[in-house]
Design an enzyme around this catalytic site. Sequence first.
Site, PDB file in Angstrom:
ATOM      1  N   SER A  64       0.935  -1.211   0.143  1.00  0.00           N
ATOM      2  CA  SER A  64       0.009  -0.061   0.000  1.00  0.00           C
ATOM      3  C   SER A  64       0.639   1.424   0.155  1.00  0.00           C
ATOM      4  O   SER A  64       0.279   2.153  -0.456  1.00  0.00           O
ATOM      5  CB  SER A  64      -0.988   0.100   1.112  1.00  0.00           C
ATOM      6  OG  SER A  64      -0.231  -0.120   2.553  1.00  0.00           O
TER       7      SER A  64
ATOM      8  N   SER B  94      14.521  -7.155   5.109  1.00  0.00           N
ATOM      9  CA  SER B  94      15.136  -6.969   6.531  1.00  0.00           C
ATOM     10  C   SER B  94      15.302  -5.512   6.927  1.00  0.00           C
ATOM     11  O   SER B  94      14.602  -4.491   6.300  1.00  0.00           O
ATOM     12  CB  SER B  94      16.353  -7.912   6.683  1.00  0.00           C
ATOM     13  OG  SER B  94      16.816  -7.695   7.990  1.00  0.00           O
TER      14      SER B  94
ATOM     15  N   TYR C 244      12.166  -4.441  17.636  1.00  0.00           N
ATOM     16  CA  TYR C 244      12.385  -4.670  16.352  1.00  0.00           C
ATOM     17  C   TYR C 244      13.830  -5.162  15.841  1.00  0.00           C
ATOM     18  O   TYR C 244      13.671  -6.044  14.906  1.00  0.00           O
ATOM     19  CB  TYR C 244      12.405  -2.977  15.660  1.00  0.00           C
ATOM     20  CG  TYR C 244      12.408  -2.944  14.151  1.00  0.00           C
ATOM     21  CD1 TYR C 244      11.393  -3.669  13.459  1.00  0.00           C
ATOM     22  CD2 TYR C 244      13.569  -2.290  13.668  1.00  0.00           C
ATOM     23  CE1 TYR C 244      11.612  -3.250  12.214  1.00  0.00           C
ATOM     24  CE2 TYR C 244      13.511  -1.964  12.344  1.00  0.00           C
ATOM     25  CZ  TYR C 244      12.662  -2.715  11.482  1.00  0.00           C
ATOM     26  OH  TYR C 244      12.863  -2.378  10.117  1.00  0.00           O
TER      27      TYR C 244
ATOM     28  N   LYS D 175      14.059  -8.704  13.402  1.00  0.00           N
ATOM     29  CA  LYS D 175      14.828  -8.677  12.114  1.00  0.00           C
ATOM     30  C   LYS D 175      15.937  -9.617  12.589  1.00  0.00           C
ATOM     31  O   LYS D 175      16.474 -10.264  11.257  1.00  0.00           O
ATOM     32  CB  LYS D 175      15.429  -7.232  11.962  1.00  0.00           C
ATOM     33  CG  LYS D 175      14.172  -6.201  11.339  1.00  0.00           C
ATOM     34  CD  LYS D 175      13.456  -6.950  10.045  1.00  0.00           C
ATOM     35  CE  LYS D 175      12.363  -5.866   9.686  1.00  0.00           C
ATOM     36  NZ  LYS D 175      11.622  -6.466   8.516  1.00  0.00           N
TER      37      LYS D 175
END
Length: 287
Positions: free
Chosen positions: A11, A126, A140, A144
């Site tokens: 999007s 990534s 986060y 990752k």
Amino acid sequence: MKKTVLVTGASSGFGRATAELFAARGWNVIATMRTPQEIPGTFVTRLDVEKPETIRAAVDAGLAQFGRIDAVVNNAGFGLFGVFELTPDEKVREQFEVNVFGVMNVVRAVLPHFRENKGGCIVNVSSGAGVFGLPMISLYNASKFALEGFSESLSYELGALGIRVKIVEPGGVTSTKFGERSANEASTLSSDVRDYDVFVSAASEVFAAMRASRSAGKDATSEHVAEVIFEATNDSSDRLRYVATSDILPLVEARRQTSESEYMAFMRARVGPKLRASPHRAQSARP
């Protein structure tokens, strides 16, 4: 025969730029997102990585539309910004549901088709945060790091089947909505704990300086990252990782090309000692 790619999180940001680029280069594009919106030249369908039934439905819809899928770009993701102790458990789980388990579910959904075709390419987006740790983004980072480990191991399993796995590592491109969502997520992490206030203030200054340097980089755009994703998808070699923006190169090289002690000294000089609050300063920050 035109090749077909499925892109998650299309999007906005990297996902939209990737969908538009592949379409412009002559690919069939299955552009997926939680709330479908038109992207010219693509087939748009709903996919929410937290809902496996929508993943299966999107793959089926793409196959019905184009007959085959040659590549998947796992781009959907978000980042939590804040101190770990103050992050609610449900947000921790959401971070992994989107950034790790969502990717795994998409991969699981396309693998039978790839095995049948005896080929395919999986590109997992990534981050520099999958290579080096930074303060205030521990969750986060964790998601990752997990994605990178999963992708590397998966590349060995699938390589024998003719299926390639690639990792693209961009820095913090400021033109995406990623930072906007991270800021919104951070604003919901309120707490009465004031001990971290001085640290958070100093860390915010570090990140502000990093954002300023990124915005000045010529390759710090969604369009450039999309070009790297396109390159990785079309690279038939065994190369696994692609650093997508130059702003993170110094940290990536420090992590991968120096000793552990040299790397830690390098990082602490940038994000360590300056962020250590003395007991007196921390105390003064309390109401």
